[in-house]
Design a protein around this motif. Structure first.
Motif, mmCIF file in Angstrom:
data_model
loop_
_atom_site.group_PDB
_atom_site.id
_atom_site.type_symbol
_atom_site.label_atom_id
_atom_site.label_comp_id
_atom_site.label_asym_id
_atom_site.label_seq_id
_atom_site.Cartn_x
_atom_site.Cartn_y
_atom_site.Cartn_z
ATOM 1 N N TYR A 210 -5.181 7.980 -44.639
ATOM 2 C CA TYR A 210 -3.721 8.757 -44.457
ATOM 3 C C TYR A 210 -3.290 6.878 -44.716
ATOM 4 N N ILE B 91 0.302 4.959 -44.154
ATOM 5 C CA ILE B 91 1.668 4.954 -43.530
ATOM 6 C C ILE B 91 2.542 4.277 -44.425
ATOM 7 N N SER C 62 4.326 8.686 -40.316
ATOM 8 C CA SER C 62 3.201 8.909 -41.249
ATOM 9 C C SER C 62 3.737 10.486 -40.869
ATOM 10 N N THR D 68 1.308 2.452 -34.976
ATOM 11 C CA THR D 68 -0.298 3.268 -34.828
ATOM 12 C C THR D 68 -0.215 3.953 -33.197
ATOM 13 N N GLU E 169 1.458 6.710 -32.323
ATOM 14 C CA GLU E 169 0.898 7.597 -33.628
ATOM 15 C C GLU E 169 -0.613 8.106 -32.722
ATOM 16 N N ARG F 21 -8.328 8.450 -39.218
ATOM 17 C CA ARG F 21 -7.356 7.552 -39.003
ATOM 18 C C ARG F 21 -7.455 6.820 -37.997
#
Length: 214
Positions: free
Chosen positions: A3, A5, A87, A153, A156, A211
């Protein structure tokens, strides 16, 4: 599956999409619904039947009020700042969950016209509990503010963890209401809501594992 970014692109999501899910707190509704569990209004003595029905509706309305307050909070604009989401997958799940919560809140509002006994705006928290939750909300907003709070990160991951807890709570509240609601129409609506929140839980849990926890 990876996934990625996109480092050069920044997506902006209104803060209310974050605020509501960060301040969802422990449900009181299920505990309220459990009071008097095992007492079947249909088997109560005739003189007590109406009282038993009213007591059941009071407990259910406490649950509906808690559910409405939570899903409405997930969809209301109550702050002006914006937060960065980089993302695509995180943006999608946040938008899907908060969008559905808005739809459910509006549906609950419209149902009060069809079911006069349904009360979705009952005050269920004592003042001291409300004050504690307000303090938690302010602290969370500060911790996740775009200038001084987490980003990238870390932001999220924290966002998804809190969203996971929020949808899990709403799933069990809706499922409990569906199980105990004597009105077939309301019970079906709550069962559908429980299924939607359960699906969101699986989606977010899978995203977190893919993730951040590989």
């Amino acid at each position: 599956m990876t996934y990625p970014i996109a480092p050069a692109r920044k997506r902006f999501v209104p803060a209310h999409l974050l605020v509501g899910l960060l301040v969802i707190v422990t449900l009181n509704g299920c505990a309220m619904l459990d009071r008097g569990a095992g007492k079947d209004p249909d088997t109560a003595p005739p003189a007590q039947s109406k009282t038993a029905d009213n007591t059941l509706r009071d407990r259910l309305n406490a649950g509906y009020s808690d559910l409405y307050s939570n899903v409405d909070g997930l969809s209301q604009v109550d702050k002006i700042f914006y937060v960065k989401v980089e993302s695509d997958d995180v943006e999608k799940v946040v938008t899907d969950v908060t969008g559905y919560c808005g739809e459910l809140a509006r549906r609950l509002e419209s149902l009060t016209a069809d079911y006069p006994a349904l009360d979705i705006k009952r005050e269920i928290d004592p003042p001291i509990i409300k004050a504690a939750r307000d303090a938690q909300k302010k602290a969370t907003l500060k911790r996740f503010a775009p200038v001084v709070g987490d980003s990238g990160t870390a932001f999220e991951r924290g966002l998804l963890i809190r969203l996971l807890g929020a949808v899990d709570q709403q799933h069990y509240m809706a499922a409990t209401l569906a199980e105990r609601e004597p009105e077939p129409g309301l019970s079906k609506i709550m069962a559908n809501a429980a299924d939607r929140f359960a699906d969101f839980y699986e989606e977010i849990d899978s995203l977190l594992k893919a993730r951040f926890y590989r």
